[in-house]
Scaffold this motif. Structure first.
Motif, PDB file in Angstrom:
ATOM      1  N   ILE A  51       0.841  -1.202   0.000  1.00  0.00           N
ATOM      2  CA  ILE A  51       0.000   0.000   0.000  1.00  0.00           C
ATOM      3  C   ILE A  51       0.874   1.248   0.000  1.00  0.00           C
ATOM      4  O   ILE A  51       0.626   2.189  -0.751  1.00  0.00           O
ATOM      5  N   ALA A  55       0.961   4.220  -2.747  1.00  0.00           N
ATOM      6  CA  ALA A  55       0.124   5.236  -2.105  1.00  0.00           C
ATOM      7  C   ALA A  55      -0.136   6.434  -3.009  1.00  0.00           C
ATOM      8  O   ALA A  55      -1.212   7.022  -2.949  1.00  0.00           O
ATOM      9  N   ASN A  57      -0.868   6.511  -5.971  1.00  0.00           N
ATOM     10  CA  ASN A  57      -1.977   6.214  -6.873  1.00  0.00           C
ATOM     11  C   ASN A  57      -3.322   6.151  -6.152  1.00  0.00           C
ATOM     12  O   ASN A  57      -4.353   6.055  -6.799  1.00  0.00           O
ATOM     13  N   TYR A  58      -3.292   6.170  -4.835  1.00  0.00           N
ATOM     14  CA  TYR A  58      -4.504   5.953  -4.066  1.00  0.00           C
ATOM     15  C   TYR A  58      -4.762   7.067  -3.046  1.00  0.00           C
ATOM     16  O   TYR A  58      -5.271   6.804  -1.964  1.00  0.00           O
ATOM     17  N   ASP A  60      -6.988   9.433  -2.857  1.00  0.00           N
ATOM     18  CA  ASP A  60      -8.396   9.565  -2.473  1.00  0.00           C
ATOM     19  C   ASP A  60      -8.779   8.513  -1.439  1.00  0.00           C
ATOM     20  O   ASP A  60      -9.445   8.813  -0.446  1.00  0.00           O
ATOM     21  N   GLU A  61      -8.338   7.277  -1.664  1.00  0.00           N
ATOM     22  CA  GLU A  61      -8.644   6.205  -0.726  1.00  0.00           C
ATOM     23  C   GLU A  61      -7.983   6.438   0.628  1.00  0.00           C
ATOM     24  O   GLU A  61      -8.586   6.195   1.673  1.00  0.00           O
ATOM     25  N   ILE A  62      -6.753   6.914   0.619  1.00  0.00           N
ATOM     26  CA  ILE A  62      -6.034   7.189   1.865  1.00  0.00           C
ATOM     27  C   ILE A  62      -6.737   8.302   2.635  1.00  0.00           C
ATOM     28  O   ILE A  62      -6.950   8.196   3.848  1.00  0.00           O
ATOM     29  N   GLN A  63      -7.126   9.354   1.942  1.00  0.00           N
ATOM     30  CA  GLN A  63      -7.827  10.456   2.598  1.00  0.00           C
ATOM     31  C   GLN A  63      -9.172   9.991   3.155  1.00  0.00           C
ATOM     32  O   GLN A  63      -9.560  10.361   4.259  1.00  0.00           O
ATOM     33  N   PHE A  64      -9.879   9.155   2.404  1.00  0.00           N
ATOM     34  CA  PHE A  64     -11.155   8.619   2.876  1.00  0.00           C
ATOM     35  C   PHE A  64     -10.947   7.765   4.132  1.00  0.00           C
ATOM     36  O   PHE A  64     -11.647   7.919   5.130  1.00  0.00           O
ATOM     37  N   TYR A  65      -9.977   6.884   4.094  1.00  0.00           N
ATOM     38  CA  TYR A  65      -9.691   6.019   5.239  1.00  0.00           C
ATOM     39  C   TYR A  65      -9.342   6.851   6.467  1.00  0.00           C
ATOM     40  O   TYR A  65      -9.842   6.585   7.561  1.00  0.00           O
ATOM     41  N   ASP A  66      -8.493   7.862   6.302  1.00  0.00           N
ATOM     42  CA  ASP A  66      -8.116   8.720   7.427  1.00  0.00           C
ATOM     43  C   ASP A  66      -9.334   9.453   8.000  1.00  0.00           C
ATOM     44  O   ASP A  66      -9.471   9.582   9.213  1.00  0.00           O
TER      45      ASP A  66
END
Length: 81
Positions: A51, A55, A57-58, A60-66
């Protein structure tokens, strides 16, 4: 903790589920030599490394998870945990 929170927030859907849920093994079982404790994680070290490598490339997903993680802990504190 998650199931206990869900039971408290939505008892009509989750009543009694914390007692039913039993997790016998985790995907990781890491030993921390500093604290002399065993840490059980939700994802493996290999997965965490992959991951982090991807990271960029992702984002948006990292920000959503946080954001979801912050909401979870605010709810937990608000419920007295």
């Amino acid at each position: 903790l998650t199931m206990k929170m869900l039971e408290k927030l939505s008892p009509w859907a989750f009543r009694g589920q914390a007692e039913v849920l039993t997790v016998t093994t985790r995907s990781t079982n890491l030993f921390n030599p500093v604290t002399n404790t065993t840490l059980n994680g939700a994802i493996s070290t290999r997965t965490r490394k992959q991951i982090k490598e991807r990271a960029i490339n992702y984002m948006d997903e990292i920000q959503f998870y946080d954001a979801v993680k912050r909401i979870f802990w605010r709810k937990a504190v608000g419920l007295g945990w």
